[in-house]
Structures are given as C-alpha cells and as structure tokens.
Design a protein around this motif. Structure first.
Motif, short mmCIF file in Angstrom:
data_model
loop_
_atom_site.label_atom_id
_atom_site.label_comp_id
_atom_site.label_asym_id
_atom_site.label_seq_id
_atom_site.Cartn_x
_atom_site.Cartn_y
_atom_site.Cartn_z
N HIS A 4 -2.32 22.45 66.68
CA HIS A 4 -3.45 21.61 67.08
C HIS A 4 -4.61 21.88 66.13
O HIS A 4 -4.87 23.02 65.77
CB HIS A 4 -3.87 21.94 68.51
N ILE A 6 -7.78 22.00 66.56
CA ILE A 6 -8.79 22.91 67.10
C ILE A 6 -8.33 24.34 66.98
O ILE A 6 -9.11 25.26 66.75
CB ILE A 6 -9.11 22.55 68.56
N CYS A 7 -7.01 24.55 67.16
CA CYS A 7 -6.47 25.89 67.00
C CYS A 7 -6.69 26.39 65.59
O CYS A 7 -7.06 27.55 65.36
CB CYS A 7 -4.97 25.91 67.32
N SER A 8 -6.48 25.51 64.60
CA SER A 8 -6.68 25.91 63.21
C SER A 8 -8.14 26.25 62.94
O SER A 8 -8.47 27.25 62.28
CB SER A 8 -6.23 24.78 62.27
N SER A 10 -10.35 27.30 65.13
CA SER A 10 -10.72 28.53 65.83
C SER A 10 -10.22 29.75 65.09
O SER A 10 -10.89 30.77 65.03
CB SER A 10 -10.14 28.52 67.25
N ARG A 11 -8.99 29.64 64.53
CA ARG A 11 -8.49 30.78 63.78
C ARG A 11 -9.37 31.04 62.56
O ARG A 11 -9.59 32.18 62.17
CB ARG A 11 -7.04 30.53 63.36
N LEU A 536 -12.47 33.04 71.49
CA LEU A 536 -12.08 31.99 70.54
C LEU A 536 -10.62 31.64 70.69
O LEU A 536 -10.22 30.48 70.58
CB LEU A 536 -12.38 32.45 69.11
N PHE A 537 -9.81 32.67 70.96
CA PHE A 537 -8.38 32.41 71.14
C PHE A 537 -8.16 31.55 72.39
O PHE A 537 -7.36 30.61 72.38
CB PHE A 537 -7.61 33.72 71.26
N SER A 540 -9.11 28.02 71.85
CA SER A 540 -8.17 27.31 70.98
C SER A 540 -6.83 27.05 71.64
O SER A 540 -5.98 26.36 71.08
CB SER A 540 -7.96 28.11 69.70
N SER A 541 -6.64 27.62 72.83
CA SER A 541 -5.36 27.46 73.53
C SER A 541 -5.20 26.02 74.02
O SER A 541 -6.14 25.39 74.49
CB SER A 541 -5.29 28.43 74.70
N LYS A 542 -3.98 25.52 73.94
CA LYS A 542 -3.72 24.14 74.37
C LYS A 542 -3.96 23.93 75.86
O LYS A 542 -4.26 22.84 76.31
CB LYS A 542 -2.27 23.75 74.05
N ILE A 545 -7.32 22.53 76.47
CA ILE A 545 -7.67 21.31 75.74
C ILE A 545 -7.03 20.12 76.45
O ILE A 545 -5.79 20.08 76.61
CB ILE A 545 -7.17 21.38 74.28
#
Length: 547
Positions: A4, A6-8, A10-11, A536-537, A540-542, A545
């Motif tokens: 996703h 947003i995950c990218s 956040s990382r 942040l993790f 970023s978790s689905k 979202i």
C-alpha cells in the motif's frame, strides 16, 4: 501484491526519524632556551608510613588554571614532604585574561572540593559569586525591557550552585596555595623526558614572554618529577608528548568551532528604549541584549554577565569597573575580521538601546581596538583523552585532569566541576592503602574516572548545543528538532518521572553520576524511538486504512 502506498510512505518516515535522531542528537558513531640548566629539584623516592608504596618526592603540575591550582592544594596536603612545582605560561597569578572572562558555575560537584580544602579560607566562594537562586536575566530589546527572568531551579533541596568569574575563582584558589609549592609563572614547558637512570621525568621550560624580570620565583628552568599532573588544557603539551598517539577521541557538536570573545562593558551601564525610557543596570543581574540585525553574518546577541561588586577588593585584585559581554559567533561573522572603526559603526547600528561613544558610553576608550586585536577562544568539539594515565615505571607516571582529560563547549557548565572532581578522585586513588605502587594508584584513578569522562563528553554533545542561536538553514532546522525533543522529554518526565528522563541539561542538576545520567537519557531516547516507530507502523497497517 504491491505494498500500500501509505505503508511505503510510513516506512520512509521511520527511516527519516532515525536519520533525524542521528543528525540532531549525535548518534554515531617553540624552541627551548639554549642556556644550560642551573640546578634541578631532586626526585628520589620518599618513604611515608601512611602508604604501602614509595610516595613521589617531587611532583610537577603543569597548568595553573583552576584544575592545576586545586591539584597543588590537594597534593601538598597529601604529600607534605614532597617537592611540588606549579608551572604555567601566565605571567602573574593576578593577570586578568580577558579572553577567559566568562562565568563558571560551581555546583555540588565542585563544592565538594571547596568544602574539603577551602573551608578555612578567609574569603569564601559565596563572598565573590552570585548564588544560582539569585541569578536574574533581563532581555533588552529596542523597546521596553522584558520582565526579569530567574534561572529555573530543578531541585531546591540540593546545595546552591554559585556563578563566579573565572579570574576571581583562580585567585580564590591561589590564595590557598601553601608556601611549600614552588610556582613558575611565565614559564612555557618545552620538553618532557623520562630519565630511566633517575626513574623520574625531566620537565624543561622557558620564558613565555620577552620580559624576563618575572621569569621564575626560583632560579630554575628545569625540574624533575616522579609524578606529572597535566592540567594544561585541551591542547595539552604534556599529553601530546608523553601519551601514545592519537591521544584523544572527538565527538562533533553544533557548538564546536564557534568563537568566543568578550567585550568589556561598564558594570553599571545605562540602556535606553524608544529613545526615552532609561534602564540603569544592576551589576548583579545578567542581561541579554538583542540586535536589530538579523542577517546570516550580522545577527548578534550580547550576553552581559553579572559580577560581585565586592569580589576584587576581597581578593586584593585591582578594581575592575567593567564586566564581560559574551559574544559567540561563527568564524565567518562580520565582527571576527572587522577593525575598531568598523566595529564601532556595527555595534551602534546593531544595538540602538546602548551608547558606544561619549560620556554615556557603555565601554571604555580603546575597548574596540582591544577587541579587534583579540583572537578570542574557539570552542572545541567535545573530546576526551583515550587514557588518563601513562607510567614509565612502577614509581613514575603522568596523569591527566581537567581540560587535558576532557574538553567541550560550555553548554552544560560542567568543565570546572568535572575538573575539581578529577582532583578529588586523584587524591582518593593516591591516598588508598590498597596500592603497591604509584602506577597502581594511577590505574585506580583511571578505572574510576574513565567511564565518567566518556559519559560527560557524550552529555556535552547532546545536552544544549543550540543555545548560541547558530545561523544557517541546517542549524536552524536542527535547532527546531532539538527544541521539539527537549519539550517532549520535559513533558513526559513531568508526568512519568520514573520512566522518562528530562533533557540532559536538566538531568545534570541531579546528584547522579554522569554515567547514570547518560544511561537514563539513552533509555528515554530508545523509548521515544520505539514509541514513534510503533505508532507509524500502526498507522501504516492496512487494518487502520479504510478500503
């Protein structure tokens, strides 16, 4: 399956936070005289029944700043039969070095030395200094002055620290030097060599001035010593010529390489606001005078320090009607290369609330010329010696104290206190009955002080390096990040004091050791990093979202 977006992001934010932590908080890692010596002091080993080892018959202390004089006082009591020499480039103990006219904060660490060795002195530290609980700062803008601000007191139950002018403190210590200590002022050490046949070091020195009238109290230009105490500053000649290279380890700091100069202003200067309101200064108060210039190489603040008006007369020093206004800038600031005339124009334009000419001038005639010709003092990056002692034999050695052992900018007001604790720990190690030799005693000193020295230098790197309002985009960015971190720690410590440590600057006001303070600060850093990364993790978790 593609990650996703947003995950990218956040990382990437997690990586950015780690990089910010690393950036903001520093995670990372002359020729001797040709004339032959006239005579030398003996260096045979003495025998003292109080000790299990042969005590040094002669000791050379190089450097007559606070650390060196304190060591001379301490060792003269510990070894009353030893010949002790105190060597320094300063031409006279009453010499007032305007490049070192800053204040020093003597807290409970330094007071432990005062209580032990100066308790019977006729002049007390409190007679020549400003108590921390009476230290008042007033900001002077071009408009009406801001209300006075007292310094924050973290723990009112601990001993009151004192702010004292360095020159006054040096004289206070000098007054307690016993007559048995041979002083060699105006003497620059030019050579130090171990002589195996005598089992002692030979310390040679020459005049540090063209004026030989005050060369030495004794008719000597060489002394022998079983023990050398190096208290000769951050660029220690003794350390660099007796220890294995490289001798120091450095940590970079935003305050490193800033240049300090002191403009001498009248103690009771007058300030103006809006050309009508008049403020008569109080010599016992501090003042922060703000400039109207805001450019990269023109912005400047004056930090006018308080003085104890009766200090000079109590110490039998010439009465000084001025007090220092600290100026700390980068080397490329305009004032660092300006001449006297340009300096006067610059200061008159920058500080309309002060007058720099005529009968109401805040400075004496010729002060700008003196200031322009003064090189000032460059703040070192925090550094510590890799070793605090070296020995040539079981009965001969060299030991480091003060800035020779640890040097850093004055961000945390611990230089004088750490130096005095060095002296106390050296005294404790040398006086122990558990050592079979001088070398064993010096090993004991190093074992105790080395962890504290490393922790102290690390704390100097992270505690308050942006207080000098450094200019430049990156400096301002890092200052904002540091401020956010400072406030976060302050709030968390207020509500969860057992879990989170305050910023190191406040934590240093506790009576814990440097090692314990650093451990608490590092634990808080680790907790904050873990909490931030976890949040942040989760973000970023689905699962959090929609869709």
């Amino acid at each position: 399956m593609m990650p996703h977006p947003i995950c990218s992001i956040s990382r990437r934010l997690i990586v950015l936070i780690v990089l910010i932590n690393a950036s903001c908080f520093g995670f990372a890692p002359s020729a001797p005289r040709a004339s032959p010596p006239r005579r030398t002091l003996p260096a045979q080993l003495a025998c003292d029944p109080r000790f299990a080892y042969d005590t040094p018959a002669s000791i050379a202390i190089v450097g007559a700043g606070p650390a060196g004089i304190a060591a001379a006082i301490s060792l003269s009591k510990l070894y009353p039969s030893s010949a002790i020499s105190l060597i320094d480039e300063t031409p006279d103990p009453k010499f007032f070095d305007m490049t070192k006219s800053y204040l020093q904060l003597v807290d409970f660490r330094g007071l432990s030395f005062i209580d032990r060795h100066l308790s019977s002195a006729s002049v007390k530290l409190e007679d020549i200094s400003i108590p921390n609980n009476e230290f008042i700062i007033q900001v002077l803008e071009t408009d009406l002055p801001k209300p006075p601000i007292p310094l924050p007191i973290v723990d009112s139950n601990r001993p009151t620290p004192y702010w004292v002018q360095r020159g006054h403190f040096v004289k206070l210590l000098s007054n307690s030097l016993p007559e048995s200590v041979s002083t060699f002022y105006g003497s620059k050490v030019s050579k130090v060599e171990y002589v195996s046949s005598k089992d002692s070091y030979e310390v040679s020195f020459s005049s540090s001035s063209d004026d030989l009238s005050f060369l030495h109290e004794n008719d000597l230009d060489k002394v022998e010593a079983n023990l050398i105490v190096a208290a000769d500053g951050k660029n220690s000649f003794i350390r660099e010529n007796t220890f294995e290279q490289p001798t120091t380890q450095r940590r970079n700091s935003p305050a490193g390489k800033l240049r300090f100069k002191a403009l001498q202003v009248r103690a009771d200067f007058t300030a103006y606001a809006n050309s009508s309101d008049v403020l008569q200064s109080d010599p016992s108060n501090a003042y922060a005078v703000r400039s109207v210039k805001k450019g990269y190489d023109t912005k400047l603040d004056l930090g006018i320090l308080p003085i104890k008006s009766t200090a000079s007369s109590l110490l039998s020093l010439p009465v000084n009607k001025c007090r220092p206004a600290n100026i700390i800038t980068r080397d490329d600031h305009f004032i660092q290369s300006a001449n006297a005339n340009d300096l006067q124009d610059f200061f008159e334009d920058s500080f309309p609330q002060l007058s720099f000419s005529g009968k109401i001038s805040v400075i004496e005639k010729g002060e700008f010329s003196r200031f322009a010709n003064s090189p000032g003092t460059v703040f070192p990056h925090p550094q510590h010696a890799k070793r605090l002692k070296t020995t040539a034999s079981p009965n001969s050695g060299v030991v480091l104290i003060g800035d020779a052992a640890h040097a850093f900018p004055p961000d945390i007001a611990q230089g004088i206190n750490a130096a005095l604790v060095d002296v106390l720990e050296l005294e404790s190690a040398l006086s122990s009955t558990n050592h079979n030799s001088l070398a064993d005693a010096l090993c004991s000193y190093q074992k105790v002080r080395m962890p504290e020295t490393k922790a102290l230098v690390r704390l100097a790197q992270i505690s308050n390096p942006f207080q000098y309002k450094q200019t430049g985009f990156m400096s301002k960015l890092r200052q904002k990040l540091w401020t956010a971190n400072f406030i976060t720690r302050l709030v968390l410590h207020k509500f969860f004091p057992q879990v989170f440590s305050a910023n190191a600057f406040f934590a240093l006001q506790s009576e814990a050791s440097y090692v314990k303070i650093l451990r608490r600060c590092d634990r808080t850093t680790a907790l904050l990093s873990t909490i931030t990364a976890s949040l942040l993790f989760l973000l970023s978790s689905k699962k959090l979202i929609p869709g």
